[in-house]
Design a protein around this motif. Structure first.
Motif, short mmCIF file in Angstrom:
data_model
loop_
_atom_site.label_atom_id
_atom_site.label_comp_id
_atom_site.label_asym_id
_atom_site.label_seq_id
_atom_site.Cartn_x
_atom_site.Cartn_y
_atom_site.Cartn_z
N LYS A 42 0.83 -1.20 0.00
CA LYS A 42 0.00 0.00 0.00
C LYS A 42 0.87 1.26 0.00
O LYS A 42 1.95 1.29 0.57
CB LYS A 42 -0.95 -0.01 1.20
CG LYS A 42 -1.98 -1.13 1.14
CD LYS A 42 -2.94 -1.07 2.32
CE LYS A 42 -4.08 -2.09 2.15
NZ LYS A 42 -3.60 -3.48 2.12
N GLU A 43 0.33 2.28 -0.63
CA GLU A 43 1.07 3.51 -0.86
C GLU A 43 1.58 4.13 0.43
O GLU A 43 2.60 4.80 0.43
CB GLU A 43 0.18 4.49 -1.62
CG GLU A 43 0.92 5.61 -2.30
CD GLU A 43 -0.01 6.43 -3.16
OE1 GLU A 43 0.49 7.14 -4.04
OE2 GLU A 43 -1.24 6.37 -2.96
N PHE A 80 7.16 1.42 0.22
CA PHE A 80 6.24 1.09 -0.87
C PHE A 80 6.95 1.05 -2.22
O PHE A 80 7.79 1.90 -2.54
CB PHE A 80 5.10 2.11 -0.92
CG PHE A 80 4.23 1.95 -2.14
CD1 PHE A 80 3.31 0.92 -2.22
CD2 PHE A 80 4.35 2.83 -3.20
CE1 PHE A 80 2.51 0.77 -3.35
CE2 PHE A 80 3.56 2.69 -4.32
CZ PHE A 80 2.64 1.66 -4.40
N TYR A 101 5.91 -0.01 -6.54
CA TYR A 101 4.97 -0.51 -7.53
C TYR A 101 5.54 -1.81 -8.08
O TYR A 101 6.64 -1.83 -8.65
CB TYR A 101 4.78 0.49 -8.67
CG TYR A 101 3.98 1.71 -8.30
CD1 TYR A 101 2.60 1.63 -8.10
CD2 TYR A 101 4.59 2.96 -8.16
CE1 TYR A 101 1.86 2.75 -7.77
CE2 TYR A 101 3.86 4.08 -7.83
CZ TYR A 101 2.49 3.98 -7.63
OH TYR A 101 1.76 5.09 -7.31
N PRO A 136 8.15 4.88 -10.12
CA PRO A 136 7.10 5.84 -9.74
C PRO A 136 6.88 6.94 -10.77
O PRO A 136 5.82 7.57 -10.77
CB PRO A 136 7.61 6.41 -8.41
CG PRO A 136 9.07 6.14 -8.41
CD PRO A 136 9.27 4.87 -9.16
N ASN A 143 -3.42 2.92 -5.31
CA ASN A 143 -2.12 3.53 -4.99
C ASN A 143 -1.74 4.65 -5.95
O ASN A 143 -0.56 4.90 -6.22
CB ASN A 143 -1.01 2.47 -4.99
CG ASN A 143 -1.15 1.48 -3.86
OD1 ASN A 143 -1.57 1.83 -2.76
ND2 ASN A 143 -0.79 0.22 -4.12
N SER A 203 0.07 -2.58 -9.00
CA SER A 203 0.15 -3.13 -7.64
C SER A 203 -0.36 -4.57 -7.64
O SER A 203 -1.39 -4.89 -8.23
CB SER A 203 -0.68 -2.29 -6.67
OG SER A 203 -0.15 -0.97 -6.56
#
Length: 463
Positions: free
Chosen positions: A24-25, A30, A32, A54, A271, A279
């Motif tokens: 989770k963001e 975190f 991706y 990102p 996210n 994700s």
């Protein structure tokens, strides 16, 4: 091999519900991650993932891989970047996008299969599921898209994928499979076509109650086939396994864990992601009495918000005044569009009015001249990349200096890209090319073949 990892805890509110997304963001570490290849080793779940950046605006920024680990599907260990084929020693053959991987275990070794230059298969190996990893080979072992490996109950290993980019059998894109030798890095026989139907990508294979399941993305959805052998002729298409992944073409894998079956997938609508920033998620699978699968329903944790996709603005390419036709890429590469040539051979074809700004067509013997290209001051070898499409495999792009019959400074074999509408980035190494030069790009190959040159680029050494 990156040794740093951080343990993070994600607790689901109700027993039996998937925790989605897995990362989770708000987590301090975190990432991706996408293209999840889930495996069960030694009673734990390991998910081998591609890594989205990102600031990604396409898939070309995918350069390395991440491993996630869990003993209960609730608490996860994020091992972060665990394999970086473009930087780790021993993987000098690895090039271009690092897309969907897979992993397998045999005879004391864990093997990690990953794409090199989109359609070739590289292999790393380790004594543990999380590394450290070293290359298991000196060069790619096969040509296939989205490689996945399955080890059967008798120890025989198989590699699967699809020939979406390069036909290795019948024309078109199908599920393909082949045996692997005991060393896990060589084919043991020819590729076999396993599906009558055309597929797009994301092939995966698993076995349940003696039945072999083959899945792949077909258009927007993931479909599945069933068979009673690992290399059937042909598997029986059963229908939809999973719907389209929100905001992203899907890529799935399946595991059995603690007497339950799970489908792992990714999505881009959480996210603050998008189709280039995905994700990983997972949901339970339900099988009917005849072995067919109830189509998957995707779930999210109750407190997870579906977010509108966020696409960063593209980096503006600034013109380089001393090089007409060149543009400076964000990573320092100088790129020339194929149609920006200064001269061409008399017999060279003209692009259609519709496409004259998109590519330069080449047939056997055709050449394009590019004048006053700046190659920097250093004699060190450097990578020269060229993006093209080819109707068929055969011949080479030959690079010459000073004239159309001048000294050959590089040659790049041409492989089929799956059609003139599909492009592939090829590369070679140039040596001792310095200062300002005039380069001739020639196609030398079968008379009936056609190649479209999109662009070429390199990173000039300024010191």
């Amino acid at each position: 091999m990156k040794t740093n990892f951080i343990i993070f805890f994600l607790i689901i509110g109700q027993l039996g519900l998937a925790q989605n997304p897995v990362l989770k963001e708000g987590d301090s570490n975190f990432l991706y991650v996408c293209d999840p290849a889930a495996e069960v080793f030694n009673g734990k779940v390991y998910v081998y993932c591609s890594h989205d950046q990102p600031d990604a605006i396409n898939y070309e920024s995918m350069k390395d891989y991440v491993v996630l680990e869990s003993s209960d599907l609730k608490t996860w260990i994020n091992h972060s970047v665990s394999l970086d084929p473009q930087l780790d020693k021993g993987f000098e053959y690895a090039q271009s996008n690092m897309n969907a991987p897979d992993a397998a275990y045999k005879d004391g070794w864990y093997y990690w299969y990953f794409p090199s230059d989109i359609t070739h298969v590289g292999v790393a190996k380790s004594k543990t599921p999380v590394g450290p990893w070293k290359s298991a080979i000196k060069n790619e072992i096969a040509t296939i898209f989205d490689p996945t490996v399955f080890v059967d109950d008798d120890g025989q290993a198989y590699i699967y994928g699809n020939d979406h980019w390069v036909d290795i059998g019948d024309e078109g894109s199908h599920i393909m499979g082949a045996k692997l030798k005991d060393n896990m890095v060589e084919l043991d026989g020819p590729w076999v076509r396993l599906s009558q139907e055309t597929v797009n990508e994301a092939v995966h294979v698993f076995k349940r109650n003696g039945i072999y399941y083959f899945s792949a993305r077909v258009g927007p959805v993931t479909k599945y086939w069933m068979a009673d052998s690992p290399l059937p002729q042909y598997a029986d298409l059963k229908g939809e396994l999973a719907p389209n992944s929100p905001e992203s073409p899907n890529h799935t894998s399946v595991i059995a864990f603690n007497n339950e079956w799970y489908l792992f997938y990714h999505r881009g609508d959480v996210n603050h992601g998008n189709r280039y920033k995905r994700s990983v998620c997972f949901d339970k699978m339900t099988f009917r009495a005849d072995g067919t699968v109830e189509p998957i329903t995707y779930t999210l944790d109750a407190d997870v918000e579906i977010t509108a996709p966020v696409y960063p603005p593209r980096v503006k390419k600034e013109k380089v005044e001393t090089n007409i036709g060149a543009s400076e890429q964000p990573d320092g590469y100088l790129r020339y569009e194929g149609e920006s040539y200064s001269e061409k051979s008399k017999g060279s074809m003209k692009a259609s009015a519709e496409n004259q700004k998109k590519f330069a067509p080449l047939k056997n013997g055709d050449w394009l001249q590019f004048s006053d290209l700046t190659f920097g001051k250093s004699p060190k070898p450097f990578t020269f990349r060229i993006r093209l499409s080819a109707k068929n495999a055969g011949g080479s792009i030959v690079l010459r200096i000073n004239s159309e019959s001048g000294t050959v400074i590089g040659s790049i074999p041409v492989t089929s890209t799956g059609g003139l509408e599909q492009y592939k980035t090829l590369s070679t190494e140039l040596n001792r090319i310095r200062t300002s030069q005039t380069i001739y790009i020639t196609y030398e190959g079968p008379d009936d073949n056609l190649v479209y040159l999109d662009w070429f680029e390199w990173n000039p050494e300024t010191k």
